[in-house]
Write an enzyme that holds these catalytic residues in place. Sequence first.
Site, PDB file in Angstrom:
ATOM      1  N   HIS A 107      79.245  13.374  80.968  1.00  0.00           N
ATOM      2  CA  HIS A 107      80.658  13.771  81.065  1.00  0.00           C
ATOM      3  C   HIS A 107      81.078  14.035  82.511  1.00  0.00           C
ATOM      4  O   HIS A 107      82.260  13.971  82.834  1.00  0.00           O
ATOM      5  CB  HIS A 107      80.974  14.969  80.154  1.00  0.00           C
ATOM      6  N   ASP A 129      73.535  13.833  77.035  1.00  0.00           N
ATOM      7  CA  ASP A 129      74.603  13.972  78.032  1.00  0.00           C
ATOM      8  C   ASP A 129      74.053  13.799  79.449  1.00  0.00           C
ATOM      9  O   ASP A 129      73.879  14.769  80.185  1.00  0.00           O
ATOM     10  CB  ASP A 129      75.281  15.331  77.871  1.00  0.00           C
ATOM     11  N   SER A 178      77.615  22.181  84.667  1.00  0.00           N
ATOM     12  CA  SER A 178      77.362  20.904  84.024  1.00  0.00           C
ATOM     13  C   SER A 178      76.581  20.005  84.972  1.00  0.00           C
ATOM     14  O   SER A 178      76.981  19.793  86.113  1.00  0.00           O
ATOM     15  CB  SER A 178      78.683  20.225  83.646  1.00  0.00           C
TER      16      SER A 178
END
Length: 712
Positions: free
Chosen positions: A83, A218, A647
């Site tokens: 992402h 991810d 992240s």
Amino acid sequence: MLKKTFIIATLFQAAAFFGQQYGGMWIPTEINEKEMKSLGMKIKAQDIWNTEKPSIKDAVVQFDGGCTAEIISPKGLLLTNHHCGYDNIQSHSTVENDLLTNGFWAKNMDEELPNPGVTVDFVTDIKEITQDILGNTSSLSGAELTKKINENIDAYKKSQKIESYQSIIVRPMFAGNKYYAFVVETYKDIRLVGAPPQSIGKFGSDTDNWVWPRHTGDFSMFRIYADKNNKPAEYSKDNVPFTPKHFLPISVKDIKENDFTFVFGFPGRTNEYLPSVAIEKIITDTNPARIEVRDIALKTLDEKMRADDATRIKYASKYASVANYWKKWIGETKGLKKSNAVAKKQAYESSLVAKNSEIKSSLDEFKKLYDQQAPYALNNAYYSEILRNAETLTLANQFYAFVQNYEAGKVDDKAVKGFKNRLSGFYKDYDGELDAKVTAKLLALYANKTAPEFLPEGFTQFKDVNQNLQVLENWSRNSVISGRNSVNGATVYSNIDQVFSNLPELVKTLKADPIYQTLTKMRETYVTKADAQYVGLQSKIDALQKKYLAQMMATDTERKFFPDANSTLRVTYGKVKGSNPADAISYHYETTLDGVMEKYVPGDYEFDVPQKLIQLYNTKDYGDYKNAAGKIPLAFTATNHTTGGNSGSPALDKKGNLIGLNFDRQWEGTMSDINFDPRFSRNIMVQTKYILFIIDKFAGARWLLDEMKIVK
């Protein structure tokens, strides 16, 4: 008093069990080494941060100004979240060559794809410079204090000798009670190396976002390129793979509950030291307003994205961005209530007052200021979220600023060129017809939910959604702003240069545009009736927060304080843990590939699974990546204190080996930005075993593994 005593006792019992009462996002030069070692760390603080010799900090970068990434090979190979690389994967995608759906794997370095504008930043030094910034400000306050601090920051930066590719970032800590300087080196040639299809990299999509159990692979891979001297350089075919001072060894050992872990990265924003009244306003006022706006926008976008592939690709990144914090705020509100955050803060505040009576006046002043600000804060929440999520109004707002500057004589050729470039980027992924529906619904929400004193005159005409849909579609069809009508003989889609060829005519057309006029009324009413009051009260709150935090730190001498996150480099740590988020619900700390197959829904855009992955699962072709139970481990949870910006952060074991890639938090614990609770706060990481399994067995990109140091 009994209730408050019980709450504090319960909190301390949880702290004793987990070894973490308040979490912590520690500046790398000031990490809590003693506690880290008590939880199981085997390396030293100098192995994490060292300016004299290579250390782990030399393998951790801020990726494209927002996420974190880490170097995993001696050839500058970067690992970050799918992402985090999503915009870049999307930019290389078309309907005919859909890298989002199909994935992308370079077969060699020549096939790696450039990404203009993408950067990575290394932090090479950190210094506390409080005396340089605050040393001559003790007699100042308000605007004078702010001015002097800014002057001192500028003077400090000018006094430092740095290279052309370096910069100095100065950040306040502890609500402005301390200041730190970060020396940053920026690399600008970053190329896409590999990404799994979104059916792996975004598996579960918005349904599973922020929740556990999780089965999302991810991750994506990039590479840093440098000039022949290994220094930062703009993109060039002559550039070579960057040679890092340090890269992270990758562990494929099985992960067990209670294993020590730490996360190194760039957490974005936390507010751990807010008073109880501020948390109460978040729960009852601002979060519900923001959630309501995004809920309407997301449902409208989703309807067309499911029906049309071109729209799905065009809006994929934006939809994910809007949905991300929408769901986070829902979980945050739920978690704050479940963890009794307000009551805990009140109990803690009482304990502080018992030790220092001066704190009571600060708390009383907080109550007064937050109550005064409440109606303005609510209007700010609705207004700012509507302008952000109704893209037509976002565009109108940008044109408004341009017109104001033009009429003030502040627009030259350079300004026009810059504005056109920004607009071109915006219109690339904008659908005026679709957003007319979003805007119509959000105008109705604003008209119905905003107090009359904050509404523009005549704005009640927008209360009826169905009427708005007809009106906005007509306005959009005839609007230059929406891109569906022309001015100067062109639209922004057909020839944006021609649109700006006659600025007086463009300005005249814009000022007659009903979309522009509606935005103008909303903006000018908000600025006149709410913004100044909101900002003025916030300045007083911020000044009081600085005083209150100083009082707190001076009073609670047994507590070790860490500064709130502010997108600067931090270390957090914890243990691998499952959780019990609600009555009769118990979560294991680890998920496996089995869970992907259990969730598999053929053809579904969130839960479809690539045929090759199904084949690998059915044949159990797992190679060296299965665990002791013969399964492919996928993700795991731990008590590391993370937030947005973490992240892509590396999750490291007790010896500093990479064991996972941070990508999310457990929904029940998203309130950790405000109230870290060791019972519920869990970060979610994809395991290195799954990452390597996908690279090797699924993608067949074994050449990438050959670069890495894999610890078995």
